[in-house]
Design an enzyme around this catalytic site. Structure first.
Site: not given
Length: 534
Positions: A353, A297, A61, A126, A251, A394, A230, A388
């Site tokens: 991840h 995480r 999400g 999360e 992750h 997102l 890149d 993070r």
């Protein structure tokens, strides 16, 4: 998006060139056109439509303080806590403060998010979130956002397919004014005669990097294999400042299977009540952190790696109807590998991840090079610090993609004319394709073994030597005009930067865990490592 066929030798000119066709690139392009409808905007897509990038793979999400128990201040506090002392409070406040408005932008563009019976957002909780904060579309949030943005871009943005192999830099004063693309006419027009690959110059008064992450540098990743960092390599080769390169997020719960690409078992599963158990079926996360399975995480990752018999994710006690309704992507993916989440624990292991570090930018997505902006995973605003928080990927792409658009429009009138006749990159010798494939495998193995979630000075030394040997075997720093050699050059350059930074940071912080230097090191608080490729 309007696909525009290009052939080797072409020269195209636009007001703005966006490298990358994921959420950060699409938000930037669409917001540019909303702010200044007369602009010509091109998006460079590395692969066939919808097949490249990680946006469509995002499950959990988008973090935004839209729930009744939440607030931007709370979102900021959680982001700073997960960042383990290195997150920039200003960047975190910008992200948290503007994320709710960006959710409304997505809805206006056709994205549909889950709602509860009252019509409120059905939020997922999360890792690192004090309250449920992730706006979602079941467990395929990225795909839903991507589809909506792509539909909105149709007919408004030109899409060019090719692999960026260099930024065009020149003029007085020097600035970025475009990119050199490697194109293969056989891919662009399969009905025509086969022709060799060649270069296309795509000019722009502004260039925005939105090229994603670095999963292709590791042996196991939730990304696609073409996530070869890149943008970081391109910006670094042009002289841009790079920062926080040692911080690569793993992750905790990738499905343990063969092969490079791993099925991500979204953190929202743990938010819904799934637990991690050891080889004896016993939970172990409560011994590591007060938030247990919803700890940051890096905590969950290290806990899993310390289980001698491995770890399993157990969601079998959750109602099958809940799993089917809220996690159809994960349920189907696990079944494709022979596992049934509704009846059995499934084996998990950490896998690469997210690239936390990247091209250094200010809070308006400007890099250290005039004419160049960066947004999304390729950029490092300081918002994540050393790790993070779930859902902030997102969110960051939308917030800073929007800010990039505003900044570009504001600065575009002051942009200098394009530099005349830039020199194309000179190609080097071409290693055979099987040699390139073997070197890519060597890099992935070296990075996983030496610069993975657990590191030591010794393991980093071994990785550095292996990468040096691979670079010597690859030949000239300027690759041949083939996509595989360009990607190999990018992979080698960025891998070596990650290892160099990890060797310098002699402490453990966030996702960078040095087993030979546990805990925060004296004098490292607030220190961010900035490096340059040249």
């Amino acid at each position: 998006m309007l696909a525009r066929r290009i052939r080797a030798g072409d020269r195209r000119s636009y007001d703005v060139v966006v490298l990358g066709a994921g959420v950060a690139g699409l938000v930037t392009a669409l917001d540019l056109l909303d702010l200044a409808p007369g602009l010509s905007v091109a998006i460079i897509d590395k692969g066939a439509l919808g097949t490249s990038g990680s946006t469509a793979l995002a499950q959990g999400g988008l973090a935004a303080a839209v729930g009744p128990e939440d607030s931007p201040a709370r979102h900021t506090a959680d982001t700073l806590a997960v960042g383990d002392g290195l997150a920039d409070p200003r960047a975190a406040a910008v992200l948290a403060g503007e994320a709710p408005a960006r959710v409304q932008d997505l809805i206006a563009r056709g994205a549909v998010f889950d709602r509860d019976g009252s019509g409120a957002f059905a939020l997922a909780r999360e890792g690192g979130q004090a309250v449920a904060r992730s706006v979602r579309a079941a467990d395929a949030t990225g795909a839903a956002i991507f589809a909506a943005l792509r539909d909105q871009a149709t007919g408004r943005v030109e899409r060019l397919q090719g692999t960026a192999c260099a930024l065009a830099v020149g003029g007085r004063p020097e600035r970025v004014h475009g990119a050199w693309l490697l194109v293969d006419d056989r891919e662009a027009d399969a009905s025509g005669p086969a022709q060799e690959a060649g270069l296309v110059l795509v000019e722009g008064r502004a260039v925005v990097l939105a090229t994603g992450g670095c999963g292709g540098l590791y042996a196991a990743t939730t990304n696609r294999a073409d996530a070869t960092a890149d943008g970081v390599a391109l910006a670094g080769a042009a002289g841009a400042a790079l920062v926080d390169m040692e911080f690569v997020q793993f992750h905790p719960t990738g499905l343990r299977t063969e092969g490079m690409r791993r099925l991500l078992l979204t953190e929202a599963l743990r938010g819904a009540g799934a637990v991690l158990v050891d080889a004896h079926g016993q939970r172990f996360l409560p011994d590591y952190h007060q938030d247990a399975e919803l700890a940051p995480r890096h905590v969950v990752t290290r806990a899993i790696l310390e289980q001698p018999g491995g770890a399993w994710l157990d969601a079998s006690h959750l109602p099958p109807a809940t799993l089917a309704a809220d996690f159809p992507t994960v349920l189907a993916g696990a079944r494709a590998h022979g596992y049934d989440l509704t009846t059995q624990p499934v084996p998990v292991e950490p896998c690469q991840h997210y690239m936390v570090g990247g091209v250094a930018t200010d809070l308006w997505a400007r890099t250290s090079l005039p004419g160049l902006w960066a947004a999304g995973e390729v950029a490092s605003t300081g918002v994540h610090g050393a790790n993070r928080m779930a859902g902030n990927s997102l969110a960051q792409s939308c917030v800073f993609g929007h800010r990039a658009a505003r900044s570009v429009v504001r600065d575009l009138d002051a942009a200098l004319p394009r530099a005349p006749d830039p020199h194309p990159p000179a190609p080097g010798d071409a290693p055979a394709g099987d040699v390139v494939s073997a070197l890519r495998l060597e890099v992935r193995q070296a990075m996983t073994a030496g610069a993975g979630p657990l590191r030591t000075a010794g393991s980093l030394d071994v990785a550095a030597k292996a990468l040096g040997d691979a670079a010597a075997a690859a030949g000239p720093a300027t690759p041949a005009l083939r996509r595989d050699t360009v990607e190999l050059a990018h992979v080698l350059a960025v891998s070596r930067l990650i290892v160099r930074s990890a060797r310098l940071r002699t402490e453990s912080r966030g996702v960078h865990w040095r087993e030979d230097a546990p805990g925060h090191g004296r004098g490292w608080d607030g220190v961010r490592l900035q490096v340059r490729l040249i």
